[in-house]
Design a protein around this motif. Structure first.
Motif, PDB file in Angstrom:
ATOM      1  N   ALA A  12     -13.633 -42.578 -19.066  1.00  0.00           N
ATOM      2  CA  ALA A  12     -14.090 -43.756 -18.616  1.00  0.00           C
ATOM      3  C   ALA A  12     -12.870 -44.499 -18.057  1.00  0.00           C
ATOM      4  N   GLY A  13     -11.875 -44.396 -18.932  1.00  0.00           N
ATOM      5  CA  GLY A  13     -10.540 -45.003 -18.911  1.00  0.00           C
ATOM      6  C   GLY A  13      -9.566 -44.422 -17.604  1.00  0.00           C
ATOM      7  N   THR A  14     -10.181 -43.236 -17.262  1.00  0.00           N
ATOM      8  CA  THR A  14      -9.357 -42.686 -16.097  1.00  0.00           C
ATOM      9  C   THR A  14     -10.152 -42.696 -14.775  1.00  0.00           C
ATOM     10  N   GLY A  15     -11.354 -43.544 -14.571  1.00  0.00           N
ATOM     11  CA  GLY A  15     -11.982 -43.772 -13.506  1.00  0.00           C
ATOM     12  C   GLY A  15     -13.143 -43.030 -13.444  1.00  0.00           C
ATOM     13  N   ARG A  16     -13.606 -42.198 -14.374  1.00  0.00           N
ATOM     14  CA  ARG A  16     -14.887 -41.706 -14.305  1.00  0.00           C
ATOM     15  C   ARG A  16     -15.760 -42.465 -15.072  1.00  0.00           C
ATOM     16  N   GLY A  17     -16.389 -43.517 -14.227  1.00  0.00           N
ATOM     17  CA  GLY A  17     -17.311 -44.473 -14.653  1.00  0.00           C
ATOM     18  C   GLY A  17     -18.550 -43.788 -15.192  1.00  0.00           C
ATOM     19  N   TYR A  18     -18.897 -42.507 -14.936  1.00  0.00           N
ATOM     20  CA  TYR A  18     -20.333 -42.089 -15.253  1.00  0.00           C
ATOM     21  C   TYR A  18     -20.131 -41.770 -16.780  1.00  0.00           C
ATOM     22  N   ALA A  19     -18.979 -41.639 -17.315  1.00  0.00           N
ATOM     23  CA  ALA A  19     -18.729 -41.245 -18.914  1.00  0.00           C
ATOM     24  C   ALA A  19     -18.950 -42.654 -19.624  1.00  0.00           C
ATOM     25  N   LEU A  20     -19.137 -43.751 -18.989  1.00  0.00           N
ATOM     26  CA  LEU A  20     -19.396 -44.937 -20.025  1.00  0.00           C
ATOM     27  C   LEU A  20     -20.457 -44.918 -20.638  1.00  0.00           C
ATOM     28  N   ASP A  21     -21.729 -44.500 -19.958  1.00  0.00           N
ATOM     29  CA  ASP A  21     -23.043 -44.397 -20.513  1.00  0.00           C
ATOM     30  C   ASP A  21     -22.864 -43.518 -22.038  1.00  0.00           C
ATOM     31  N   ASP A  22     -22.268 -42.326 -21.915  1.00  0.00           N
ATOM     32  CA  ASP A  22     -22.112 -41.417 -22.880  1.00  0.00           C
ATOM     33  C   ASP A  22     -21.158 -42.089 -24.047  1.00  0.00           C
ATOM     34  N   MET A  23     -20.162 -42.997 -23.625  1.00  0.00           N
ATOM     35  CA  MET A  23     -19.295 -43.394 -24.600  1.00  0.00           C
ATOM     36  C   MET A  23     -20.124 -44.447 -25.421  1.00  0.00           C
ATOM     37  N   ILE A  24     -20.909 -45.345 -24.800  1.00  0.00           N
ATOM     38  CA  ILE A  24     -21.639 -46.378 -25.391  1.00  0.00           C
ATOM     39  C   ILE A  24     -22.907 -45.707 -26.158  1.00  0.00           C
ATOM     40  N   ALA A  25     -23.345 -44.756 -25.738  1.00  0.00           N
ATOM     41  CA  ALA A  25     -24.345 -43.969 -26.263  1.00  0.00           C
ATOM     42  C   ALA A  25     -23.879 -43.440 -27.804  1.00  0.00           C
ATOM     43  N   ALA A  26     -22.761 -42.896 -27.730  1.00  0.00           N
ATOM     44  CA  ALA A  26     -22.268 -42.173 -29.073  1.00  0.00           C
ATOM     45  C   ALA A  26     -21.578 -43.428 -29.833  1.00  0.00           C
ATOM     46  N   ILE A  27     -21.115 -44.590 -29.445  1.00  0.00           N
ATOM     47  CA  ILE A  27     -20.712 -45.533 -30.172  1.00  0.00           C
ATOM     48  C   ILE A  27     -21.680 -45.983 -31.195  1.00  0.00           C
ATOM     49  N   HIS A  28     -23.081 -46.156 -30.684  1.00  0.00           N
ATOM     50  CA  HIS A  28     -24.161 -46.494 -31.252  1.00  0.00           C
ATOM     51  C   HIS A  28     -24.325 -45.667 -32.944  1.00  0.00           C
ATOM     52  N   HIS A  29     -23.755 -44.549 -32.885  1.00  0.00           N
ATOM     53  CA  HIS A  29     -23.859 -43.604 -33.668  1.00  0.00           C
ATOM     54  C   HIS A  29     -22.608 -43.602 -34.823  1.00  0.00           C
ATOM     55  N   LEU A  30     -21.472 -44.381 -34.451  1.00  0.00           N
ATOM     56  CA  LEU A  30     -20.389 -44.487 -35.254  1.00  0.00           C
ATOM     57  C   LEU A  30     -20.633 -45.423 -36.600  1.00  0.00           C
ATOM     58  N   ASP A  31     -19.941 -44.810 -37.443  1.00  0.00           N
ATOM     59  CA  ASP A  31     -19.767 -45.614 -38.831  1.00  0.00           C
ATOM     60  C   ASP A  31     -18.782 -46.683 -39.034  1.00  0.00           C
ATOM     61  N   PRO A  32     -18.944 -47.998 -38.968  1.00  0.00           N
ATOM     62  CA  PRO A  32     -17.889 -48.875 -38.976  1.00  0.00           C
ATOM     63  C   PRO A  32     -16.552 -48.529 -39.918  1.00  0.00           C
ATOM     64  N   VAL A  33     -17.220 -48.124 -41.102  1.00  0.00           N
ATOM     65  CA  VAL A  33     -16.238 -47.806 -42.298  1.00  0.00           C
ATOM     66  C   VAL A  33     -15.456 -46.632 -41.941  1.00  0.00           C
ATOM     67  N   GLU A  34     -15.967 -45.498 -41.500  1.00  0.00           N
ATOM     68  CA  GLU A  34     -15.407 -44.240 -41.296  1.00  0.00           C
ATOM     69  C   GLU A  34     -14.706 -43.910 -40.068  1.00  0.00           C
ATOM     70  N   GLU A  35     -14.970 -44.806 -38.951  1.00  0.00           N
ATOM     71  CA  GLU A  35     -14.407 -44.511 -37.573  1.00  0.00           C
ATOM     72  C   GLU A  35     -12.851 -44.973 -37.672  1.00  0.00           C
ATOM     73  N   PRO A  36     -11.648 -43.928 -37.475  1.00  0.00           N
ATOM     74  CA  PRO A  36     -10.472 -44.276 -37.531  1.00  0.00           C
ATOM     75  C   PRO A  36     -10.004 -45.407 -36.593  1.00  0.00           C
ATOM     76  N   TRP A  37      -9.387 -46.289 -37.040  1.00  0.00           N
ATOM     77  CA  TRP A  37      -9.020 -47.435 -36.131  1.00  0.00           C
ATOM     78  C   TRP A  37      -8.403 -47.111 -35.082  1.00  0.00           C
ATOM     79  N   THR A  38      -7.491 -45.916 -34.756  1.00  0.00           N
ATOM     80  CA  THR A  38      -6.917 -45.480 -33.512  1.00  0.00           C
ATOM     81  C   THR A  38      -8.056 -45.233 -32.401  1.00  0.00           C
ATOM     82  N   ARG A  39      -8.763 -44.704 -32.867  1.00  0.00           N
ATOM     83  CA  ARG A  39     -10.203 -44.270 -32.093  1.00  0.00           C
ATOM     84  C   ARG A  39     -10.789 -45.457 -31.423  1.00  0.00           C
ATOM     85  N   ARG A  40     -10.929 -46.576 -32.453  1.00  0.00           N
ATOM     86  CA  ARG A  40     -11.572 -47.687 -32.147  1.00  0.00           C
ATOM     87  C   ARG A  40     -10.851 -48.539 -31.230  1.00  0.00           C
TER      88      ARG A  40
END
Length: 153
Positions: A12-40
């Motif tokens: 999504a960051g390189t212009g493939r806007g269609y990937a934004l849906d997948d990114m947001i859907a996956a973010i809903h499943h991430l653990d705020p404690v476990e997710e590395p800050w670099t990825r966040r």
């Protein structure tokens, strides 16, 4: 979910806007404690860029993923200012979301409730047939909550 969010953010960051849906859907499943800050950080950069460019789905996600105990942590004043600037061009949807976030927060203060009331009063003027009635119905509930807060102090 972490890999899907991260690699979707790269896309999504390189212009493939269609990937934004997948990114947001996956973010809903991430653990705020476990997710590395670099990825966040990558997720924040990509999501915010889309939100500031006017993507409503990204703006909804910025609001959802900012706050106490969420993946991005408490919303900074700078981010809130940008969100409110975007709200000025909108239909009350952002104000309703911000109000709901405050109303659902554990340990909401009187100041939080008063801020939520301001957001709802703005959202009531929306021409949208879901935003305005929802806001109108929440106001009496919030008035009751504020009255209860006064009575308990």
């Amino acid at each position: 979910a972490s890999d899907i969010a991260f690699y979707s953010a790269v896309a999504a960051g390189t212009g493939r806007g269609y990937a934004l849906d997948d990114m947001i859907a996956a973010i809903h499943h991430l653990d705020p404690v476990e997710e590395p800050w670099t990825r966040r950080t990558r997720l924040i950069r990509v999501l915010y860029a889309h939100a500031w460019a006017g993507n409503t789905m990204a703006m909804d996600a910025v609001i959802a993923f900012n706050g106490e105990g969420t993946l991005f942590g408490p919303m900074s004043q700078r981010t809130l200012d940008r969100v409110l600037r975007a709200a000025e061009r909108g239909d009350g949807r952002i104000e309703l979301q911000l109000a709901m976030k405050l109303l659902n927060a554990t340990g909401a203060t009187r100041s939080d409730l008063e801020t939520a009331m301001g957001y709802l009063n703005t959202a009531v003027a929306s021409p949208d047939l879901t935003i305005s009635p929802t806001s109108k119905n929440l106001i009496p509930l919030l008035v009751g909550r504020l009255a209860a807060d006064v009575a308990s102090n």
